[in-house]
Enzyme design. Structure first.
Site, short mmCIF file in Angstrom:
data_model
loop_
_atom_site.label_atom_id
_atom_site.label_comp_id
_atom_site.label_asym_id
_atom_site.label_seq_id
_atom_site.Cartn_x
_atom_site.Cartn_y
_atom_site.Cartn_z
N ARG A 15 0.75 -1.45 -0.04
CA ARG A 15 -0.10 0.06 0.03
C ARG A 15 0.67 1.18 0.07
NH1 ARG A 15 -0.19 -1.91 5.39
NH2 ARG A 15 0.64 -0.54 6.79
N SER A 37 4.82 -7.36 5.45
CA SER A 37 5.09 -8.50 6.76
C SER A 37 3.71 -9.08 7.16
CB SER A 37 5.74 -7.69 7.74
OG SER A 37 5.23 -6.60 8.32
N VAL A 64 11.04 -7.20 7.10
CA VAL A 64 12.34 -6.88 7.18
C VAL A 64 13.15 -7.00 8.44
CG1 VAL A 64 12.08 -5.56 5.09
CG2 VAL A 64 12.10 -4.37 7.17
N TYR A 155 12.08 7.87 14.94
CA TYR A 155 11.90 7.88 13.48
C TYR A 155 12.90 8.88 12.94
CZ TYR A 155 9.26 8.46 9.14
OH TYR A 155 8.90 8.26 7.62
N ALA A 157 15.93 9.64 13.97
CA ALA A 157 17.26 8.76 13.85
C ALA A 157 17.27 7.64 12.79
CB ALA A 157 17.28 7.91 15.40
N LYS A 159 15.60 7.64 9.96
CA LYS A 159 15.83 7.97 8.48
C LYS A 159 16.94 8.86 8.26
CE LYS A 159 11.72 6.49 7.33
NZ LYS A 159 11.59 5.39 6.29
P1 NAP Z 1 2.42 2.86 4.93
O1 NAP Z 1 1.04 3.11 4.15
O2 NAP Z 1 2.13 2.78 6.45
O3 NAP Z 1 2.94 1.47 4.39
C1 NAP Z 1 3.95 0.93 4.99
C2 NAP Z 1 4.50 -0.32 4.05
O4 NAP Z 1 5.44 -1.02 4.63
C3 NAP Z 1 3.15 -1.34 4.06
O5 NAP Z 1 3.19 -2.10 3.06
C4 NAP Z 1 3.47 -2.35 5.28
O6 NAP Z 1 2.81 -3.39 5.09
C5 NAP Z 1 5.15 -2.55 5.05
N1 NAP Z 1 5.86 -2.81 6.26
C6 NAP Z 1 5.45 -2.46 7.58
N2 NAP Z 1 6.38 -2.86 8.53
C7 NAP Z 1 7.15 -3.88 7.74
C8 NAP Z 1 7.99 -4.62 8.24
N3 NAP Z 1 8.38 -4.96 9.38
N4 NAP Z 1 8.48 -5.54 6.93
C9 NAP Z 1 8.41 -5.44 5.80
N5 NAP Z 1 7.40 -4.59 5.43
C10 NAP Z 1 6.58 -3.80 6.46
O7 NAP Z 1 3.52 3.80 4.81
P2 NAP Z 1 3.97 5.05 3.61
O8 NAP Z 1 3.48 6.20 4.15
O9 NAP Z 1 3.69 4.33 2.38
O10 NAP Z 1 5.72 4.93 3.94
C11 NAP Z 1 6.44 4.22 3.26
C12 NAP Z 1 7.82 4.74 3.43
O11 NAP Z 1 7.86 6.18 3.10
C13 NAP Z 1 8.22 4.52 4.88
O12 NAP Z 1 9.77 4.27 4.86
C14 NAP Z 1 8.01 5.72 5.30
O13 NAP Z 1 8.92 5.99 6.88
C15 NAP Z 1 8.45 6.67 4.14
N6 NAP Z 1 8.03 8.12 4.30
C16 NAP Z 1 6.70 8.41 4.32
C17 NAP Z 1 6.15 9.92 4.45
C18 NAP Z 1 4.75 9.90 4.37
O14 NAP Z 1 4.50 11.10 4.67
N7 NAP Z 1 3.88 9.15 4.22
C19 NAP Z 1 7.05 10.71 4.54
C20 NAP Z 1 8.35 10.30 4.42
C21 NAP Z 1 8.87 9.03 4.39
P3 NAP Z 1 2.63 -4.71 6.55
O15 NAP Z 1 2.15 -3.89 7.37
O16 NAP Z 1 1.76 -5.59 5.87
O17 NAP Z 1 4.00 -5.18 6.53
#
Ligand code: NAP
Length: 247
Positions: A15, A37, A64, A155, A157, A159
């Protein structure tokens, strides 16, 4: 079709941003391993969308934070496609709290998934990439790793740590024609940011010169560029995709 015949792994792609990255890499011609996961149904649904585009896709349950899952993920992809050209370390979680209230398990969980998870995946994939003398690794960091954020010491730390990982791995792997870069998204509406109220979103938008929150597709476009031959001469860099918030 800059990625024709390439194979990619995108962690956390059931997602949100990971899904958008997986779909964009497929649009560019790559076969993609979609991973999560827990939400394996989500991963299956994204894999089905990729197959509809005419590319191959695998949906793989891989946490992971578990070395055995990461090793099994790499093996499954190599068994299926014989190579891994692109690794996107996107899986991430938050466990926000003020410093005085933050529990050690909140600190540990975030560092274990966001930072150590990337180390596990990079370590597991490098043997294959070194042998092939080619590879692209893209780590999904955050503007929070560059500027910090109250309530997110763990978080931030993780990133910031990913930026150090990116630069060190870039230096170590450059002689094998493997590039390592990071993308630092700003605020992107996904499940991760679903607790943001409209008020907070409006205040955030005031700090964004381009005047809007980002979309997962904006991050996916930067990842696709870094994965492509257009980025052949770029390594160890952080591309900030945040509407100009951090300059
Ligand atoms: P999200 O919608 O919560 O999606 C997170 C994804 O990571 C899901 O597919 C989730 O699936 C998976 N995940 C979680 N724990 C995991 C694990 N232990 N092993 C493998 N997969 C795992 O988050 P997002 O907003 O798309 O974020 C994606 C990335 O972008 C992250 O690294 C986040 O820190 C970074 N980011 C996001 C934003 C933002 O504003 N949204 C800003 C900066 C950076 P499961 O739960 O099924 O494992």
């Amino acid at each position: 079709m800059r990625l024709k015949n390439q194979t990619a792994i995108v962690t956390g792609s059931s997602r949100g941003i990971g899904e958008a990255i997986a779909l964009r890499l497929a649009d560019e011609g790559a076969n993609v391993a979609v991973c999560a996961s827990r939400s394996i149904e989500g991963a299956e649904a994204v894999a089905a969308k990729i197959r509809d585009k005419g590319q191959e896709a695998l949906a793989i349950k891989a946490d992971v934070s578990l070395s055995e899952d990461v090793d099994a993920l790499i093996k499954s992809v190599v068994d299926a496609w014989g190579k891994i050209d692109i690794l996107v370390n996107n899986a991430g979680i938050t466990r926000d709290n003020l410093i005085m209230r933050m529990k050690e398990d909140e600190w540990d969980a975030v560092l274990d998934v966001n930072l150590k998870g990337a180390y596990r995946c990079i370590k597991a994939v490098t043997r294959t990439m070194i042998k092939a003398r080619t590879g692209r690794i893209i780590n999904v960091s955050s503007v929070v790793g560059l500027m910090g954020n109250a309530g997110q010491i763990n978080y931030a730390a993780s990133k910031s740590g990913l930026i150090g990982v990116t630069k060190s791995a870039a230096k170590e792997l450059a002689s094998r024609n493997i590039t390592v870069n990071a993308v630092a998204p700003g605020f992107i509406p996904t499940d991760m940011t679903s607790e943001l109220t409209d008020d907070i979103a409006a205040k955030l938008i005031e700090q964004i010169p381009l005047g809007a929150l980002g979309k997962p597709e904006d991050i996916a476009a930067a990842v696709a560029f870094l994965s492509s031959p257009d980025a052949n001469y770029i390594t160890g860099q952080v591309i900030v995709v945040d509407g100009g918030m951090v300059m």
